[in-house]
Design a protein around this motif. Sequence first.
Motif, mmCIF file in Angstrom:
data_model
loop_
_atom_site.group_PDB
_atom_site.id
_atom_site.type_symbol
_atom_site.label_atom_id
_atom_site.label_comp_id
_atom_site.label_asym_id
_atom_site.label_seq_id
_atom_site.Cartn_x
_atom_site.Cartn_y
_atom_site.Cartn_z
ATOM 1 N N VAL A 28 0.853 -1.186 0.000
ATOM 2 C CA VAL A 28 0.000 0.000 0.000
ATOM 3 C C VAL A 28 0.892 1.241 0.000
ATOM 4 O O VAL A 28 1.909 1.287 0.702
ATOM 5 C CB VAL A 28 -0.915 0.016 1.242
ATOM 6 N N SER A 29 0.503 2.236 -0.775
ATOM 7 C CA SER A 29 1.183 3.538 -0.746
ATOM 8 C C SER A 29 0.155 4.644 -0.979
ATOM 9 O O SER A 29 -0.770 4.464 -1.764
ATOM 10 C CB SER A 29 2.260 3.622 -1.834
ATOM 11 N N ASN A 30 0.347 5.757 -0.285
ATOM 12 C CA ASN A 30 -0.515 6.915 -0.517
ATOM 13 C C ASN A 30 0.206 7.972 -1.350
ATOM 14 O O ASN A 30 -0.079 9.158 -1.239
ATOM 15 C CB ASN A 30 -1.019 7.496 0.802
ATOM 16 N N LYS A 31 1.121 7.539 -2.209
ATOM 17 C CA LYS A 31 1.919 8.483 -2.997
ATOM 18 C C LYS A 31 1.074 9.339 -3.937
ATOM 19 O O LYS A 31 1.484 10.418 -4.330
ATOM 20 C CB LYS A 31 3.014 7.756 -3.774
ATOM 21 N N ASP A 32 -0.116 8.871 -4.290
ATOM 22 C CA ASP A 32 -0.998 9.643 -5.164
ATOM 23 C C ASP A 32 -2.173 10.246 -4.406
ATOM 24 O O ASP A 32 -3.201 10.568 -4.991
ATOM 25 C CB ASP A 32 -1.508 8.752 -6.308
ATOM 26 N N GLY A 33 -2.035 10.377 -3.084
ATOM 27 C CA GLY A 33 -3.093 10.961 -2.261
ATOM 28 C C GLY A 33 -3.716 9.936 -1.347
ATOM 29 O O GLY A 33 -3.349 9.807 -0.195
ATOM 30 N N SER A 34 -4.651 9.173 -1.850
ATOM 31 C CA SER A 34 -5.343 8.144 -1.077
ATOM 32 C C SER A 34 -4.534 6.841 -1.100
ATOM 33 O O SER A 34 -3.856 6.556 -2.083
ATOM 34 C CB SER A 34 -6.723 7.913 -1.692
ATOM 35 N N PRO A 35 -4.580 6.022 -0.042
ATOM 36 C CA PRO A 35 -3.878 4.738 -0.061
ATOM 37 C C PRO A 35 -4.375 3.845 -1.196
ATOM 38 O O PRO A 35 -5.581 3.656 -1.365
ATOM 39 C CB PRO A 35 -4.212 4.122 1.302
ATOM 40 N N LYS A 36 -3.445 3.331 -1.970
ATOM 41 C CA LYS A 36 -3.748 2.463 -3.119
ATOM 42 C C LYS A 36 -2.853 1.230 -3.065
ATOM 43 O O LYS A 36 -1.824 1.225 -2.398
ATOM 44 C CB LYS A 36 -3.500 3.203 -4.434
ATOM 45 N N ILE A 37 -3.223 0.212 -3.834
ATOM 46 C CA ILE A 37 -2.449 -1.023 -3.900
ATOM 47 C C ILE A 37 -1.533 -0.980 -5.125
ATOM 48 O O ILE A 37 -1.986 -0.704 -6.239
ATOM 49 C CB ILE A 37 -3.366 -2.262 -3.990
ATOM 50 N N TYR A 38 -0.268 -1.276 -4.896
ATOM 51 C CA TYR A 38 0.743 -1.333 -5.949
ATOM 52 C C TYR A 38 1.382 -2.714 -5.955
ATOM 53 O O TYR A 38 1.448 -3.383 -4.916
ATOM 54 C CB TYR A 38 1.827 -0.276 -5.731
ATOM 55 N N VAL A 39 1.875 -3.130 -7.118
ATOM 56 C CA VAL A 39 2.575 -4.402 -7.263
ATOM 57 C C VAL A 39 3.895 -4.133 -7.977
ATOM 58 O O VAL A 39 3.969 -3.296 -8.883
ATOM 59 C CB VAL A 39 1.722 -5.413 -8.065
ATOM 60 N N MET A 40 4.936 -4.835 -7.551
ATOM 61 C CA MET A 40 6.241 -4.676 -8.185
ATOM 62 C C MET A 40 6.955 -6.014 -8.248
ATOM 63 O O MET A 40 6.705 -6.905 -7.429
ATOM 64 C CB MET A 40 7.096 -3.676 -7.406
ATOM 65 N N ASN A 41 7.830 -6.166 -9.235
ATOM 66 C CA ASN A 41 8.719 -7.312 -9.289
ATOM 67 C C ASN A 41 9.827 -7.101 -8.273
ATOM 68 O O ASN A 41 10.270 -5.969 -8.045
ATOM 69 C CB ASN A 41 9.326 -7.468 -10.688
ATOM 70 N N ILE A 42 10.281 -8.185 -7.649
ATOM 71 C CA ILE A 42 11.396 -8.080 -6.700
ATOM 72 C C ILE A 42 12.639 -7.713 -7.502
ATOM 73 O O ILE A 42 13.024 -8.434 -8.432
ATOM 74 C CB ILE A 42 11.626 -9.423 -5.963
ATOM 75 N N PRO A 43 13.276 -6.584 -7.177
ATOM 76 C CA PRO A 43 14.465 -6.180 -7.943
ATOM 77 C C PRO A 43 15.684 -7.014 -7.581
ATOM 78 O O PRO A 43 15.771 -7.570 -6.482
ATOM 79 C CB PRO A 43 14.653 -4.715 -7.529
ATOM 80 N N GLU A 44 16.608 -7.109 -8.505
ATOM 81 C CA GLU A 44 17.877 -7.767 -8.212
ATOM 82 C C GLU A 44 18.648 -6.919 -7.215
ATOM 83 O O GLU A 44 18.517 -5.691 -7.177
ATOM 84 C CB GLU A 44 18.686 -7.933 -9.493
ATOM 85 N N ALA A 45 19.460 -7.567 -6.416
ATOM 86 C CA ALA A 45 20.276 -6.853 -5.426
ATOM 87 C C ALA A 45 21.118 -5.793 -6.122
ATOM 88 O O ALA A 45 21.694 -6.046 -7.181
ATOM 89 C CB ALA A 45 21.168 -7.840 -4.680
ATOM 90 N N GLY A 46 21.153 -4.613 -5.544
ATOM 91 C CA GLY A 46 21.957 -3.527 -6.094
ATOM 92 C C GLY A 46 21.269 -2.690 -7.144
ATOM 93 O O GLY A 46 21.850 -1.719 -7.637
#
Length: 195
Positions: free
Chosen positions: A64-82
């Motif tokens: 969850v992030s409220n980066k756009d105002g209201s709390p929303k659900i985001y999904v991301m791929n796990i990044p490689e280390a570094g």
Amino acid sequence: MPAISRQRDKIAFICDVTGNPDLFLQPFNLEKGAVGKPQQIFSAPNATQGSPTFNPDGTRLAFVSNKDGSPKIYVMNIPEAGTPLKHIKATLISKRNRENSAPAWSPDGTKLAYCARTKNDRQIWIYDFATGREMPLTEGPGHKENPSWAPDNLHLVFNSSSNGGELFIIDLNQAEATQITFGSHTKCFPSWEPR
């Protein structure tokens, strides 16, 4: 709000060491504990991140992030280390409602359940990764929150403010939830185990 991957090799957590509640990833080993230093994997100015949860194969995170105002659900791929923070991207999946929370992956990784304020009440919604669609699962008065999936990928348990704060089970193929607890005390934060 830490979460551990099903493989027990990664922990996602929120930390404000940067001055902002941001998302971090810590490689982990059951025998040795933390492996190396945690990596900051998501940040947004003046925003709060929360409720990280891994998909079943440990390759993606929902949060969850409220980066756009209201709390929303985001999904991301796990990044490689570094991987530099500026190269890590998250995709918004909860576009139809406001005040989204409590993301939960289905055991097969094809869907994500979460809560969203719909009109005046919080309802359970489903995001289907195959179709890219958001669908309401519950309706009616009372806040329905904290969904947890059954191993069969068809049923969810959740708590509701209806009837004084009880637990309910719902089938994805049926519109009506079934109350499974009764009594004078509030029940919340159900978890369907084992997985």
